[in-house]
Design a protein around this motif. Structure first.
Motif, short mmCIF file in Angstrom:
data_model
loop_
_atom_site.label_atom_id
_atom_site.label_comp_id
_atom_site.label_asym_id
_atom_site.label_seq_id
_atom_site.Cartn_x
_atom_site.Cartn_y
_atom_site.Cartn_z
N LEU A 52 -6.23 -1.93 -3.84
CA LEU A 52 -6.47 -1.66 -5.25
C LEU A 52 -7.79 -2.30 -5.66
O LEU A 52 -8.33 -3.14 -4.96
N CYS B 111 1.79 0.63 3.92
CA CYS B 111 0.99 1.03 2.77
C CYS B 111 0.06 2.15 3.23
O CYS B 111 -0.63 2.00 4.24
N LYS C 240 -12.18 -0.37 -3.74
CA LYS C 240 -10.83 -0.89 -3.43
C LYS C 240 -10.93 -2.17 -2.61
O LYS C 240 -11.79 -2.30 -1.74
N THR D 188 5.74 -3.83 6.57
CA THR D 188 5.50 -3.51 5.16
C THR D 188 4.37 -2.48 5.07
O THR D 188 3.21 -2.85 4.98
N TYR E 182 -3.29 4.36 2.89
CA TYR E 182 -4.63 4.26 2.32
C TYR E 182 -5.62 4.87 3.29
O TYR E 182 -5.49 4.71 4.50
N ALA F 4 2.28 -8.67 3.59
CA ALA F 4 2.28 -7.34 2.97
C ALA F 4 0.89 -7.11 2.41
O ALA F 4 0.25 -8.04 1.92
N CYS G 264 -0.25 -1.85 7.67
CA CYS G 264 1.08 -2.44 7.76
C CYS G 264 1.01 -3.92 8.06
O CYS G 264 0.41 -4.35 9.04
N TRP H 297 -9.19 -4.80 -7.35
CA TRP H 297 -8.79 -6.08 -7.92
C TRP H 297 -9.81 -6.61 -8.92
O TRP H 297 -9.47 -7.15 -9.96
N ARG I 6 -1.76 -4.28 0.14
CA ARG I 6 -1.95 -3.15 -0.76
C ARG I 6 -3.44 -3.01 -1.00
O ARG I 6 -4.19 -3.98 -0.92
#
Length: 94
Positions: free
Chosen positions: A75, A16, A83, A14, A18, A71, A30, A77, A73
């Motif tokens: 962000l 991502c 991040k 999965t 960044y 997975a 990943c 939060w 990500r």
């Protein structure tokens, strides 16, 4: 690819993108089917990335394992301007 060597994380990758190391280039984070989380550093350029072999992301001195089918990500939060790594798996959200 690392040159001509495929990147591997086992099953159910999965990905991502960044900039994990803050060098201005998107690295590849990943999650994997087994729960581990890998970082593939971009050694190339923004338009032509070349990824190094994966290294396991650690938390608390241990390999981060989120559970089956992990997975990740990136962000902000908690709204502090920094991040955060957000992860999920078949067992929940972290």
């Amino acid at each position: 690819m690392v040159g001509s060597t495929p990147l591997t994380v086992s099953s159910r990758a999965t990905p991502c993108l960044y900039d994990w190391d803050g060098d201005g280039l998107n690295d590849l984070l990943c999650g994997s089917g087994g729960g581990l989380v890998y970082c593939f550093k971009n050694l190339g350029t923004a338009p032509t990335p070349i990824y190094a072999a994966g290294t396991l992301i650690q938390a608390g001195g241990k390999d981060l394992n989120l559970g089956i089918r992990s997975a990740v990500r990136m962000l902000d939060w908690d709204g502090d301007g920094v991040k955060d790594l957000i992860g999920s798996s078949d067992t929940g959200v972290y």
